[in-house]
Motif scaffolding. Structure first.
Motif, PDB file in Angstrom:
ATOM      1  N   PRO A  25       0.800  -1.225   0.000  1.00  0.00           N
ATOM      2  CA  PRO A  25       0.000   0.000   0.000  1.00  0.00           C
ATOM      3  C   PRO A  25       0.838   1.283   0.000  1.00  0.00           C
ATOM      4  O   PRO A  25       0.321   2.331  -0.348  1.00  0.00           O
ATOM      5  CB  PRO A  25      -0.838  -0.106   1.270  1.00  0.00           C
ATOM      6  N   ARG A  26       2.112   1.182   0.340  1.00  0.00           N
ATOM      7  CA  ARG A  26       2.961   2.382   0.309  1.00  0.00           C
ATOM      8  C   ARG A  26       3.338   2.777  -1.117  1.00  0.00           C
ATOM      9  O   ARG A  26       3.645   3.927  -1.375  1.00  0.00           O
ATOM     10  CB  ARG A  26       4.220   2.174   1.133  1.00  0.00           C
ATOM     11  N   ILE A  27       3.312   1.813  -2.048  1.00  0.00           N
ATOM     12  CA  ILE A  27       3.713   2.143  -3.425  1.00  0.00           C
ATOM     13  C   ILE A  27       2.686   1.764  -4.491  1.00  0.00           C
ATOM     14  O   ILE A  27       2.815   2.179  -5.632  1.00  0.00           O
ATOM     15  CB  ILE A  27       5.086   1.521  -3.774  1.00  0.00           C
ATOM     16  N   HIS A  28       1.679   0.953  -4.141  1.00  0.00           N
ATOM     17  CA  HIS A  28       0.675   0.526  -5.119  1.00  0.00           C
ATOM     18  C   HIS A  28      -0.693   1.115  -4.801  1.00  0.00           C
ATOM     19  O   HIS A  28      -1.025   1.318  -3.640  1.00  0.00           O
ATOM     20  CB  HIS A  28       0.537  -1.009  -5.117  1.00  0.00           C
ATOM     21  N   THR A  29      -1.482   1.339  -5.831  1.00  0.00           N
ATOM     22  CA  THR A  29      -2.870   1.740  -5.631  1.00  0.00           C
ATOM     23  C   THR A  29      -3.622   0.553  -5.021  1.00  0.00           C
ATOM     24  O   THR A  29      -3.205  -0.601  -5.187  1.00  0.00           O
ATOM     25  CB  THR A  29      -3.526   2.162  -6.958  1.00  0.00           C
ATOM     26  N   PRO A  30      -4.731   0.789  -4.311  1.00  0.00           N
ATOM     27  CA  PRO A  30      -5.434  -0.303  -3.609  1.00  0.00           C
ATOM     28  C   PRO A  30      -5.869  -1.458  -4.510  1.00  0.00           C
ATOM     29  O   PRO A  30      -5.890  -2.603  -4.069  1.00  0.00           O
ATOM     30  CB  PRO A  30      -6.650   0.394  -3.003  1.00  0.00           C
ATOM     31  N   GLU A  31      -6.203  -1.188  -5.758  1.00  0.00           N
ATOM     32  CA  GLU A  31      -6.678  -2.261  -6.637  1.00  0.00           C
ATOM     33  C   GLU A  31      -5.544  -3.044  -7.299  1.00  0.00           C
ATOM     34  O   GLU A  31      -5.764  -4.101  -7.876  1.00  0.00           O
ATOM     35  CB  GLU A  31      -7.627  -1.709  -7.711  1.00  0.00           C
ATOM     36  N   ARG A  32      -4.327  -2.564  -7.210  1.00  0.00           N
ATOM     37  CA  ARG A  32      -3.175  -3.214  -7.838  1.00  0.00           C
ATOM     38  C   ARG A  32      -2.879  -4.537  -7.162  1.00  0.00           C
ATOM     39  O   ARG A  32      -2.932  -4.657  -5.939  1.00  0.00           O
ATOM     40  CB  ARG A  32      -1.951  -2.293  -7.723  1.00  0.00           C
ATOM     41  N   ARG A  33      -2.582  -5.557  -7.948  1.00  0.00           N
ATOM     42  CA  ARG A  33      -2.194  -6.859  -7.415  1.00  0.00           C
ATOM     43  C   ARG A  33      -0.926  -7.327  -8.111  1.00  0.00           C
ATOM     44  O   ARG A  33      -0.852  -7.361  -9.325  1.00  0.00           O
ATOM     45  CB  ARG A  33      -3.283  -7.916  -7.620  1.00  0.00           C
ATOM     46  N   LYS A  34       0.042  -7.691  -7.317  1.00  0.00           N
ATOM     47  CA  LYS A  34       1.248  -8.354  -7.789  1.00  0.00           C
ATOM     48  C   LYS A  34       1.057  -9.826  -7.439  1.00  0.00           C
ATOM     49  O   LYS A  34       0.266 -10.159  -6.564  1.00  0.00           O
ATOM     50  CB  LYS A  34       2.477  -7.799  -7.082  1.00  0.00           C
ATOM     51  N   ALA A  35       1.775 -10.719  -8.098  1.00  0.00           N
ATOM     52  CA  ALA A  35       1.597 -12.146  -7.823  1.00  0.00           C
ATOM     53  C   ALA A  35       2.946 -12.847  -7.750  1.00  0.00           C
ATOM     54  O   ALA A  35       3.847 -12.562  -8.535  1.00  0.00           O
ATOM     55  CB  ALA A  35       0.732 -12.790  -8.905  1.00  0.00           C
ATOM     56  N   TRP A  36       3.052 -13.733  -6.789  1.00  0.00           N
ATOM     57  CA  TRP A  36       4.176 -14.655  -6.708  1.00  0.00           C
ATOM     58  C   TRP A  36       3.627 -16.042  -6.963  1.00  0.00           C
ATOM     59  O   TRP A  36       2.574 -16.421  -6.454  1.00  0.00           O
ATOM     60  CB  TRP A  36       4.822 -14.615  -5.329  1.00  0.00           C
ATOM     61  N   ALA A  37       4.361 -16.820  -7.723  1.00  0.00           N
ATOM     62  CA  ALA A  37       4.002 -18.205  -7.986  1.00  0.00           C
ATOM     63  C   ALA A  37       4.622 -19.079  -6.902  1.00  0.00           C
ATOM     64  O   ALA A  37       5.719 -18.785  -6.421  1.00  0.00           O
ATOM     65  CB  ALA A  37       4.521 -18.620  -9.362  1.00  0.00           C
ATOM     66  N   SER A  38       3.928 -20.134  -6.515  1.00  0.00           N
ATOM     67  CA  SER A  38       4.453 -20.999  -5.462  1.00  0.00           C
ATOM     68  C   SER A  38       4.159 -22.462  -5.736  1.00  0.00           C
ATOM     69  O   SER A  38       3.059 -22.819  -6.160  1.00  0.00           O
ATOM     70  CB  SER A  38       3.852 -20.615  -4.113  1.00  0.00           C
ATOM     71  N   CYS A  39       5.132 -23.286  -5.417  1.00  0.00           N
ATOM     72  CA  CYS A  39       4.921 -24.731  -5.403  1.00  0.00           C
ATOM     73  C   CYS A  39       4.216 -25.065  -4.081  1.00  0.00           C
ATOM     74  O   CYS A  39       4.161 -24.233  -3.174  1.00  0.00           O
ATOM     75  CB  CYS A  39       6.260 -25.465  -5.524  1.00  0.00           C
ATOM     76  N   PRO A  40       3.680 -26.276  -3.948  1.00  0.00           N
ATOM     77  CA  PRO A  40       3.005 -26.644  -2.693  1.00  0.00           C
ATOM     78  C   PRO A  40       3.917 -26.552  -1.462  1.00  0.00           C
ATOM     79  O   PRO A  40       3.455 -26.238  -0.372  1.00  0.00           O
ATOM     80  CB  PRO A  40       2.556 -28.086  -2.931  1.00  0.00           C
ATOM     81  N   ASP A  41       5.211 -26.787  -1.633  1.00  0.00           N
ATOM     82  CA  ASP A  41       6.134 -26.751  -0.496  1.00  0.00           C
ATOM     83  C   ASP A  41       6.360 -25.351   0.065  1.00  0.00           C
ATOM     84  O   ASP A  41       6.739 -25.216   1.225  1.00  0.00           O
ATOM     85  CB  ASP A  41       7.493 -27.346  -0.880  1.00  0.00           C
ATOM     86  N   HIS A  42       6.156 -24.307  -0.732  1.00  0.00           N
ATOM     87  CA  HIS A  42       6.486 -22.954  -0.289  1.00  0.00           C
ATOM     88  C   HIS A  42       5.291 -22.021  -0.114  1.00  0.00           C
ATOM     89  O   HIS A  42       5.462 -20.885   0.306  1.00  0.00           O
ATOM     90  CB  HIS A  42       7.498 -22.316  -1.256  1.00  0.00           C
ATOM     91  N   VAL A  43       4.084 -22.474  -0.401  1.00  0.00           N
ATOM     92  CA  VAL A  43       2.917 -21.586  -0.315  1.00  0.00           C
ATOM     93  C   VAL A  43       2.725 -21.060   1.101  1.00  0.00           C
ATOM     94  O   VAL A  43       2.439 -19.873   1.302  1.00  0.00           O
ATOM     95  CB  VAL A  43       1.648 -22.256  -0.888  1.00  0.00           C
ATOM     96  N   GLU A  44       2.912 -21.894   2.113  1.00  0.00           N
ATOM     97  CA  GLU A  44       2.761 -21.446   3.493  1.00  0.00           C
ATOM     98  C   GLU A  44       3.833 -20.411   3.852  1.00  0.00           C
ATOM     99  O   GLU A  44       3.551 -19.417   4.518  1.00  0.00           O
ATOM    100  CB  GLU A  44       2.846 -22.650   4.438  1.00  0.00           C
ATOM    101  N   TRP A  45       5.060 -20.637   3.398  1.00  0.00           N
ATOM    102  CA  TRP A  45       6.152 -19.690   3.658  1.00  0.00           C
ATOM    103  C   TRP A  45       5.820 -18.317   3.068  1.00  0.00           C
ATOM    104  O   TRP A  45       5.980 -17.292   3.733  1.00  0.00           O
ATOM    105  CB  TRP A  45       7.467 -20.216   3.077  1.00  0.00           C
ATOM    106  N   PHE A  46       5.358 -18.307   1.802  1.00  0.00           N
ATOM    107  CA  PHE A  46       4.998 -17.035   1.157  1.00  0.00           C
ATOM    108  C   PHE A  46       3.864 -16.336   1.902  1.00  0.00           C
ATOM    109  O   PHE A  46       3.904 -15.121   2.116  1.00  0.00           O
ATOM    110  CB  PHE A  46       4.587 -17.247  -0.301  1.00  0.00           C
ATOM    111  N   GLU A  47       2.826 -17.085   2.282  1.00  0.00           N
ATOM    112  CA  GLU A  47       1.698 -16.469   3.003  1.00  0.00           C
ATOM    113  C   GLU A  47       2.164 -15.841   4.304  1.00  0.00           C
ATOM    114  O   GLU A  47       1.795 -14.703   4.619  1.00  0.00           O
ATOM    115  CB  GLU A  47       0.594 -17.484   3.266  1.00  0.00           C
ATOM    116  N   GLU A  48       2.959 -16.562   5.081  1.00  0.00           N
ATOM    117  CA  GLU A  48       3.458 -16.018   6.350  1.00  0.00           C
ATOM    118  C   GLU A  48       4.304 -14.765   6.114  1.00  0.00           C
ATOM    119  O   GLU A  48       4.178 -13.781   6.838  1.00  0.00           O
ATOM    120  CB  GLU A  48       4.267 -17.079   7.096  1.00  0.00           C
TER     121      GLU A  48
END
Length: 99
Positions: A53-76
């Motif tokens: 929110p410091r650099i993107h407008t509220p509707e902007r979405r960036k995305a990271w791709a994740s394998c099943p092993d790392h999805v929890e790490w990315f979320e945290e």
């Protein structure tokens, strides 16, 4: 040179432009994205949508791709910084949703 003398032209320090000097491994266009976790080359099955929110407008979405092993790490990681918005499965009918 025609007289047998060695060629004295200076060697090029770099190959000509456009040869992909900094490109990573190439994947087929129909291959799934690779996990965004550093050092992981597994196929991604999830996308984590986030926004700073410091650099993107509220509707902007960036995305990271994740394998099943790392999805929890990315979320945290994203939740701890107040950046996480949504985690969605990657599917052929749902490509990466950056906007």
């Amino acid at each position: 040179m025609a007289d047998g003398a060695p060629n004295r032209e200076p060697a090029r320090a770099f190959p000509s432009a456009g040869l992909g000097l900094f490109a990573g491994p190439q994947r087929a266009h129909d291959a799934p994205p690779v996990c965004s976790r550093k050092g992981c080359r597994s196929d991604a099955e999830w996308q984590l949508l986030w926004n700073n929110p410091r650099i993107h407008t509220p509707e902007r979405r960036k995305a990271w791709a994740s394998c099943p092993d790392h999805v929890e790490w990315f979320e945290e990681y994203l939740r701890a910084r107040g950046l996480w918005k949504e985690t969605l499965p990657l599917a052929s009918d749902r490509p990466m949703e950056t906007r």
